[in-house]
Write a protein that holds these residues in place. Sequence first.
Motif, PDB file in Angstrom:
ATOM      1  N   THR A 156       0.813  -1.073  -0.017  1.00 53.84           N
ATOM      2  CA  THR A 156      -0.070   0.078   0.195  1.00 53.84           C
ATOM      3  C   THR A 156       0.771   1.274   0.044  1.00 53.84           C
ATOM      4  O   THR A 156       1.907   1.292   0.915  1.00 53.84           O
ATOM      5  CB  THR A 156      -0.829  -0.083   1.136  1.00 53.84           C
ATOM      6  OG1 THR A 156      -1.631  -1.150   1.317  1.00 53.84           O
ATOM      7  CG2 THR A 156      -1.980   1.064   1.207  1.00 53.84           C
ATOM      8  N   GLU A 157       0.869   1.906  -0.909  1.00 53.89           N
ATOM      9  CA  GLU A 157       1.578   3.198  -1.028  1.00 53.89           C
ATOM     10  C   GLU A 157       1.148   4.278  -0.193  1.00 53.89           C
ATOM     11  O   GLU A 157       1.884   5.117   0.581  1.00 53.89           O
ATOM     12  CB  GLU A 157       1.479   3.874  -2.545  1.00 53.89           C
ATOM     13  CG  GLU A 157       1.817   3.123  -3.774  1.00 53.89           C
ATOM     14  CD  GLU A 157       3.252   2.508  -3.522  1.00 53.89           C
ATOM     15  OE1 GLU A 157       4.234   3.442  -2.844  1.00 53.89           O
ATOM     16  OE2 GLU A 157       3.894   1.635  -4.088  1.00 53.89           O
ATOM     17  N   GLY A 158       0.022   4.703   0.225  1.00 52.06           N
ATOM     18  CA  GLY A 158      -0.690   5.324   1.261  1.00 52.06           C
ATOM     19  C   GLY A 158      -0.957   4.982   2.491  1.00 52.06           C
ATOM     20  O   GLY A 158       0.031   4.098   3.221  1.00 52.06           O
ATOM     21  N   LEU A 159      -1.933   5.225   3.078  1.00 49.72           N
ATOM     22  CA  LEU A 159      -2.653   4.679   4.323  1.00 49.72           C
ATOM     23  C   LEU A 159      -3.296   3.329   4.211  1.00 49.72           C
ATOM     24  O   LEU A 159      -4.173   3.119   3.397  1.00 49.72           O
ATOM     25  CB  LEU A 159      -3.391   5.717   4.939  1.00 49.72           C
ATOM     26  CG  LEU A 159      -4.264   5.388   6.262  1.00 49.72           C
ATOM     27  CD1 LEU A 159      -3.350   4.995   7.399  1.00 49.72           C
ATOM     28  CD2 LEU A 159      -5.082   6.402   6.585  1.00 49.72           C
TER      29      LEU A 159
END
Length: 200
Positions: A156-159
């Motif tokens: 997952t790149e973000g949250l």
Amino acid sequence: MGYALPIEEPDGSLVKGTVAGVGADDGAMLVRTPRGVVRAERAAGCLLKPRCGDTVLTAFLPDGEAWVTCVLTRAEADGEAELSLPDRTVLRARELSVESETTSFVSRTISTESTILSLGGGLLLQGFAAVQTAARRVGERIARKEGRYGELSERTEGLDERSAGRMRVKSESSYRLRAENADVRAEAMLDLDAERIKVG
């Protein structure tokens, strides 16, 4: 069965015949007619592919060409039929419904474009060597979800946020949590039970 008065056709004629043989590739066939056994081509409008023994309607043209225009009756009433369509075929309809007890699609590439795609059924089985999903947003509402994987890798790149009434993580051999910063909080009780606990 309907009957009509005989009509003289100076520019050609239509006769009923029986398919005696079907070519492998070119679509030509031998048809036994009152004029004898003739070599006839399957007309483009004859979508139902004729088989040996079928009763067909054959058109004879003034230049000597013979064309099978349609299949009148099948030789065997087994309910099996094959529609032979051109290489590029488009079906256009405002509403298209396909009903069958079993449906099978065999294709190298399947492309579906829709504003809303709805799938419903009692059981969904998927078997793929690789699955790629690109979506701006995915929403799921599932009563129960089970999965079994040989290996599962997620990034997952973000949250990555998960919320649950209860959560349980079970590992057969080892469980490792690695992060630059880790914050573990419990409002009531935090229970750590192990033979050895190493901090630092």
